[in-house]
Design a protein around this motif. Sequence first.
Motif, PDB file in Angstrom:
ATOM      1  N   MET A 251       5.407 -13.122  -4.844  1.00 49.87           N
ATOM      2  CA  MET A 251       6.160 -13.383  -6.073  1.00 49.87           C
ATOM      3  C   MET A 251       5.247 -13.943  -7.152  1.00 49.87           C
ATOM      4  SD  MET A 251       9.484 -15.284  -4.404  1.00 49.87           S
ATOM      5  CE  MET A 251       9.689 -16.271  -5.873  1.00 49.87           C
ATOM      6  N   SER A 252       4.426 -14.892  -6.778  1.00 51.03           N
ATOM      7  CA  SER A 252       3.557 -15.567  -7.744  1.00 51.03           C
ATOM      8  C   SER A 252       2.550 -14.608  -8.356  1.00 51.03           C
ATOM      9  CB  SER A 252       2.828 -16.734  -7.064  1.00 51.03           C
ATOM     10  OG  SER A 252       3.754 -17.647  -6.482  1.00 51.03           O
ATOM     11  N   GLN A 253       2.125 -13.617  -7.574  1.00 53.04           N
ATOM     12  CA  GLN A 253       1.156 -12.629  -8.044  1.00 53.04           C
ATOM     13  C   GLN A 253       1.818 -11.421  -8.693  1.00 53.04           C
ATOM     14  OE1 GLN A 253      -2.226 -13.535  -4.555  1.00 53.04           O
ATOM     15  NE2 GLN A 253      -0.966 -11.694  -4.437  1.00 53.04           N
ATOM     16  N   GLN A 254       3.159 -11.443  -8.769  1.00 50.58           N
ATOM     17  CA  GLN A 254       3.929 -10.320  -9.306  1.00 50.58           C
ATOM     18  C   GLN A 254       3.660  -9.027  -8.526  1.00 50.58           C
ATOM     19  OE1 GLN A 254       6.320 -10.306 -11.429  1.00 50.58           O
ATOM     20  NE2 GLN A 254       6.144 -12.173 -12.623  1.00 50.58           N
ATOM     21  N   ASP A 255       3.505  -9.168  -7.205  1.00 44.40           N
ATOM     22  CA  ASP A 255       3.287  -7.997  -6.361  1.00 44.40           C
ATOM     23  C   ASP A 255       4.594  -7.233  -6.191  1.00 44.40           C
ATOM     24  OD1 ASP A 255       0.637  -8.693  -6.002  1.00 44.40           O
ATOM     25  OD2 ASP A 255       1.010  -9.764  -4.120  1.00 44.40           O
ATOM     26  N   GLY A 256       4.570  -5.941  -6.461  1.00 45.89           N
ATOM     27  CA  GLY A 256       5.755  -5.138  -6.241  1.00 45.89           C
ATOM     28  C   GLY A 256       6.034  -4.915  -4.765  1.00 45.89           C
ATOM     29  N   LEU A 257       4.997  -4.875  -3.960  1.00 47.15           N
ATOM     30  CA  LEU A 257       5.115  -4.662  -2.517  1.00 47.15           C
ATOM     31  C   LEU A 257       4.427  -5.807  -1.796  1.00 47.15           C
ATOM     32  CD1 LEU A 257       5.868  -2.894  -0.068  1.00 47.15           C
ATOM     33  CD2 LEU A 257       3.690  -1.687  -0.386  1.00 47.15           C
ATOM     34  N   ILE A 258       5.170  -6.451  -0.892  1.00 51.24           N
ATOM     35  CA  ILE A 258       4.625  -7.549  -0.092  1.00 51.24           C
ATOM     36  C   ILE A 258       4.623  -7.105   1.367  1.00 51.24           C
ATOM     37  CG2 ILE A 258       4.902  -9.957   0.608  1.00 51.24           C
ATOM     38  CD1 ILE A 258       6.515 -10.383  -2.005  1.00 51.24           C
ATOM     39  N   LEU A 259       3.442  -6.837   1.896  1.00 55.85           N
ATOM     40  CA  LEU A 259       3.282  -6.517   3.315  1.00 55.85           C
ATOM     41  C   LEU A 259       2.688  -7.738   3.996  1.00 55.85           C
ATOM     42  CD1 LEU A 259       1.921  -2.844   3.152  1.00 55.85           C
ATOM     43  CD2 LEU A 259       4.279  -3.635   3.382  1.00 55.85           C
ATOM     44  N   THR A 260       3.293  -8.141   5.098  1.00 58.86           N
ATOM     45  CA  THR A 260       2.940  -9.416   5.721  1.00 58.86           C
ATOM     46  C   THR A 260       2.096  -9.277   6.979  1.00 58.86           C
ATOM     47  OG1 THR A 260       5.055  -9.333   6.918  1.00 58.86           O
ATOM     48  CG2 THR A 260       5.012 -10.557   4.836  1.00 58.86           C
ATOM     49  N   HIS A 261       2.124  -8.095   7.605  1.00 59.76           N
ATOM     50  CA  HIS A 261       1.471  -7.903   8.894  1.00 59.76           C
ATOM     51  C   HIS A 261       0.311  -6.914   8.760  1.00 59.76           C
ATOM     52  CE1 HIS A 261       5.147  -9.831  10.168  1.00 59.76           C
ATOM     53  NE2 HIS A 261       4.823  -9.779  11.442  1.00 59.76           N
ATOM     54  N   PRO A 262      -0.909  -7.321   9.077  1.00 61.73           N
ATOM     55  CA  PRO A 262      -2.070  -6.451   8.863  1.00 61.73           C
ATOM     56  C   PRO A 262      -2.199  -5.303   9.856  1.00 61.73           C
ATOM     57  CG  PRO A 262      -2.756  -8.474   9.950  1.00 61.73           C
ATOM     58  CD  PRO A 262      -1.307  -8.652   9.601  1.00 61.73           C
ATOM     59  N   HIS A 264      -0.543  -2.790  10.631  1.00 60.60           N
ATOM     60  CA  HIS A 264       0.040  -1.472  10.365  1.00 60.60           C
ATOM     61  C   HIS A 264      -0.805  -0.596   9.454  1.00 60.60           C
ATOM     62  CE1 HIS A 264       3.745  -1.993  12.576  1.00 60.60           C
ATOM     63  NE2 HIS A 264       3.793  -3.227  12.125  1.00 60.60           N
ATOM     64  N   GLY A 265      -2.051  -0.979   9.232  1.00 61.41           N
ATOM     65  CA  GLY A 265      -2.930  -0.136   8.431  1.00 61.41           C
ATOM     66  C   GLY A 265      -3.088   1.249   9.007  1.00 61.41           C
ATOM     67  N   VAL A 266      -3.219   1.342  10.327  1.00 64.79           N
ATOM     68  CA  VAL A 266      -3.410   2.647  10.970  1.00 64.79           C
ATOM     69  C   VAL A 266      -2.166   3.514  10.775  1.00 64.79           C
ATOM     70  CG1 VAL A 266      -2.625   1.761  13.220  1.00 64.79           C
ATOM     71  CG2 VAL A 266      -4.027   3.829  13.113  1.00 64.79           C
ATOM     72  N   ASP A 267      -0.975   2.912  10.844  1.00 67.69           N
ATOM     73  CA  ASP A 267       0.264   3.677  10.683  1.00 67.69           C
ATOM     74  C   ASP A 267       0.413   4.209   9.263  1.00 67.69           C
ATOM     75  OD1 ASP A 267       1.555   3.023  13.370  1.00 67.69           O
ATOM     76  OD2 ASP A 267       1.212   1.024  12.575  1.00 67.69           O
ATOM     77  N   LEU A 268       0.142   3.354   8.286  1.00 68.17           N
ATOM     78  CA  LEU A 268       0.283   3.772   6.896  1.00 68.17           C
ATOM     79  C   LEU A 268      -0.751   4.835   6.532  1.00 68.17           C
ATOM     80  CD1 LEU A 268       1.050   0.362   5.156  1.00 68.17           C
ATOM     81  CD2 LEU A 268       2.652   2.180   5.751  1.00 68.17           C
ATOM     82  N   THR A 269      -1.943   4.703   7.091  1.00 66.22           N
ATOM     83  CA  THR A 269      -2.979   5.709   6.846  1.00 66.22           C
ATOM     84  C   THR A 269      -2.555   7.067   7.400  1.00 66.22           C
ATOM     85  OG1 THR A 269      -4.729   4.028   6.892  1.00 66.22           O
ATOM     86  CG2 THR A 269      -5.392   6.315   7.257  1.00 66.22           C
ATOM     87  N   GLU A 270      -2.018   7.069   8.617  1.00 64.66           N
ATOM     88  CA  GLU A 270      -1.564   8.326   9.226  1.00 64.66           C
ATOM     89  C   GLU A 270      -0.390   8.909   8.452  1.00 64.66           C
ATOM     90  OE1 GLU A 270      -0.684   7.510  13.282  1.00 64.66           O
ATOM     91  OE2 GLU A 270      -2.798   7.356  13.897  1.00 64.66           O
ATOM     92  N   GLU A 271       0.539   8.053   8.019  1.00 65.34           N
ATOM     93  CA  GLU A 271       1.716   8.532   7.292  1.00 65.34           C
ATOM     94  C   GLU A 271       1.309   9.144   5.951  1.00 65.34           C
ATOM     95  OE1 GLU A 271       5.647   9.459   6.923  1.00 65.34           O
ATOM     96  OE2 GLU A 271       4.643   8.571   8.678  1.00 65.34           O
ATOM     97  N   PHE A 272       0.392   8.481   5.253  1.00 63.66           N
ATOM     98  CA  PHE A 272      -0.083   9.005   3.969  1.00 63.66           C
ATOM     99  C   PHE A 272      -0.803  10.342   4.159  1.00 63.66           C
ATOM    100  CE2 PHE A 272      -3.504   9.250   0.746  1.00 63.66           C
ATOM    101  CZ  PHE A 272      -2.705   9.320  -0.399  1.00 63.66           C
ATOM    102  N   ALA A 273      -1.608  10.426   5.210  1.00 63.32           N
ATOM    103  CA  ALA A 273      -2.337  11.666   5.482  1.00 63.32           C
ATOM    104  C   ALA A 273      -1.373  12.815   5.773  1.00 63.32           C
ATOM    105  CB  ALA A 273      -3.294  11.463   6.658  1.00 63.32           C
TER     106      ALA A 273
END
Length: 314
Positions: A251-262, A264-273
């Motif tokens: 909120m303080s950084q005005q982030d539109g997306l707040i992801l809390t758990h590191p 899931h990088g592999v999952d997001l990379t695969e999904e984007f691909a």
Amino acid sequence: MRVDPADYKEQWQGRVAFITGAVTGIGLGTAQAFADAGMRLALSYRNEDDRAQTEKWFADKGYETPLFCKLDVTDREGFAKVAQQVADHFGEVHVLVNNAGVSVFGPTDEASYDDYDWIMGVNFGGVVNGLQSFMPHLKAARGRRHVVNVASMAAFLPGPQAGIYTASKFAVRGLTDSLRYNLAPHGIGCSLCCPALTRTNAWASAHKRPEQFAEAGFAPPKEGELEQFGSAFEQYGMDPYEVGAKILRGMSQQDGLILTHPEHGVDLTEEFAKQIAALPVEDCPPGRAHIENLRRKAGKDAEAGLKVAMDDLT
């Protein structure tokens, strides 16, 4: 890296926040982090014992007692009354956190209408009700304001046992990503938070099924099945306070997306691909390209605080 809510006191000291589902789990962790940042709080709850334990935490810390509001987030009339109660009590409302939800799983092809109505009614309908009830109060307030809708990593990553749950979180994601454009001209920040495995009792939602949604299509859990599932939350889940502190930082950084758990990088990379690979390799007609460029410009203009009308899109 540990987030210290005290680092954000200058931004949020004295600001009033309303949090749903706020006496257990992520809601409670968020309330505690907000309190450590000097915020004043109104908290919704369902269970009296949980409310009493939360009140004791605030008393032990020497903090102002929150305004506790008993609320079923699917009750539109009740939600509107709570919103007015909070505004009357504090004078202004600056932050809304739509957190309350249920985690209920089962094969989607076996689901009943009651399964859909209950899960979607709480997880998506509860967010809608929060926005409808509190938005006029946030718009009327002054200074720093923010909306946080708590979804889940299921908003990006579907699973075989989580069809309706996933649909509800995808819906919250889509609503929040669009709402951000609408709130920017009012000076109101907007974030989507997508936590993953957290030390909460969300796994026990199936034990709390309301009578009006009793006709389940999912088979009853086997003996000890839910408890075994819940042990993973307890043993490996992130501390809810850490999630709440990361929400405060976002909120303080005005982030539109707040992801809390590191993790899931592999999952997001695969999904984007997969999404990129699914795009056809062919030329786009100039007319279609022009319309999409207008859409992109409208998005950037909205994020910059400009109001976008329908005729800006064609």
